[in-house]
Design an enzyme around this catalytic site. Structure first.
Site, PDB file in Angstrom:
ATOM      1  N   LYS A  54       0.844  -1.205   0.000  1.00 13.31           N
ATOM      2  CA  LYS A  54       0.000   0.000   0.000  1.00 13.31           C
ATOM      3  C   LYS A  54       0.872   1.245   0.000  1.00 13.31           C
ATOM      4  CE  LYS A  54      -3.921  -2.236   2.199  1.00 13.31           C
ATOM      5  NZ  LYS A  54      -4.567  -2.652   3.456  1.00 13.31           N
ATOM      6  N   GLN A  98      -4.518  -1.160   9.649  1.00 13.89           N
ATOM      7  CA  GLN A  98      -4.492  -2.509   9.082  1.00 13.89           C
ATOM      8  C   GLN A  98      -5.102  -3.511  10.066  1.00 13.89           C
ATOM      9  OE1 GLN A  98      -3.368  -3.352   5.889  1.00 13.89           O
ATOM     10  NE2 GLN A  98      -4.214  -5.334   6.390  1.00 13.89           N
ATOM     11  N   ASP A 121     -11.100   3.379   4.303  1.00 14.51           N
ATOM     12  CA  ASP A 121     -11.522   1.976   4.221  1.00 14.51           C
ATOM     13  C   ASP A 121     -13.047   1.852   4.239  1.00 14.51           C
ATOM     14  OD1 ASP A 121      -9.662  -0.015   3.825  1.00 14.51           O
ATOM     15  OD2 ASP A 121      -9.101  -0.184   5.938  1.00 14.51           O
TER      16      ASP A 121
END
Ligand code: NAD
Length: 297
Positions: A54, A98, A121
């Protein structure tokens, strides 16, 4: 009939290129680069790979990447303090924590602490609510990527029968919401669904997000349907000691019946990071109060 292969890798590369162009335009207008912060707690090897990839993709797209790697024994309080610091930082447009987090940390509490306008997200309840009622917000990356592939392939989805297999907060539920918003007739199937093959057989669009290797067989699929396979499952390969990736759909048999299908790998997988970059860029435009045309990206 052999189904057309939906090339998610090529679509994702194109999306990343468009994000890159808009990131350059953002920098020129805002006088700074867009920024995405990724927080990793602990040393989970898969998570480390995702975070590295990422970060690399963020920089390649012309944005700043801020990586915060915290030890596995970081307390919930300390993690929440890092999130607060990122919420307050004007150089940070998007924040991604994460998952999974170590067991001693309450994931929901951490997600709830992220400013919803930086929640790229799309996991915050505010963004889930915005999606449910049709307000602009952030949509989880994987289902939004699936929708992009579907619209690219089929154009208008209005009136189509869609079956989503899986009801997770990350994939199945937001996928269903997105398809409802496109005026599909949506069925959400899950582990307690009866007669799953018959349910799937009704669908013009099948999205499989189960986590069960090659579960959906070709004879479950309506001839001509479009199949999106979200599953990523590692199974033993023919060669001793080797493994390979397969989806939730039995590709060989489904490709005989469907009109189009995503492969695994190379289908939905590459879309997730590309959509994350897209969401981060949208967050930057919004936070700077800059216009971004609805169809720009
Ligand atoms: P999850 O475990 O949270 O949810 C799985 C869902 O499948 C559940 O809602 C469950 O009810 C349903 N289910 C389980 N067994 C079933 C059965 N026999 N019949 C029908 N439904 C059943 O998983 P998730 O996070 O939604 O992920 C699903 C899959 O997608 C996994 O393989 C995961 O690795 C993959 N995934 C891929 C990406 C990507 O970038 N391509 C992103 C997220 C998840």
């Amino acid at each position: 009939m052999t189904a057309a292969v939906i090339d998610g890798k090529a679509f994702a590369a194109d999306l990343r290129a468009r994000v890159g162009e808009l990131a350059v335009a953002f920098e020129a207008k805002a006088g700074r680069k867009a920024g995405l912060a990724v927080v990793l707690v602990g040393e989970d090897p898969a998570s480390q790979v995702y975070v590295r990839s990422k970060g690399k993709s963020t920089v390649e797209a012309g944005m700043n990447s801020f990586e915060h790697k915290l030890p596995a024994d970081t307390s919930e309080t300390d993690l929440l303090a890092v999130v607060e610091q990122l919420n307050a930082d004007p150089a940070v447009d998007g924040i991604l924590v994460q998952l999974p987090l170590p067991r001693h940390i309450d994931e929901q509490k951490v997600i709830a602490a992220i400013n919803p306008d930086k929640d790229v997200d799309g996991f915050h309840v505010t963004n889930a609510g915005r999606l449910a009622v049709g307000q602009p917000g952030f949509v989880p990356c994987t289902p939004l990527g699936c929708l992009m592939l579907l619209k690219d392939r089929l154009g208008d989805l209005s009136g189509l029968d869609a079956v989503v297999i899986g009801r997770s907060n990350i994939v199945g539920k937001p996928m269903a919401q997105l398809l409802i918003a496109e005026s599909c007739t949506v069925t959400v199937a899950h582990s307690r669904t009866k007669n799953l093959p018959e349910v799937v057989k009704r669908a013009d669009i099948v999205v499989a997000a189960v986590g069960s290797p090659e579960m959906v067989k070709g004879d479950w699929i309506k001839p001509g349907a479009t199949v999106i396979d979200v599953g990523i499952n590692r199974v033993a390969a023919a060669e001793a000691g080797k493994t390979r990736l397969v989806g939730d759909v039995d590709y060989a048999s489904a490709a005989q019946v469907a009109s189009a299908i995503t492969p695994v790998p190379g289908g939905v997988g590459p879309m997730t990071i590309a959509v994350l970059l897209r969401n981060a860029l949208v967050a930057a435009y919004r936070s700077a109060g800059l216009e971004l045309a609805a169809d720009a990206i």
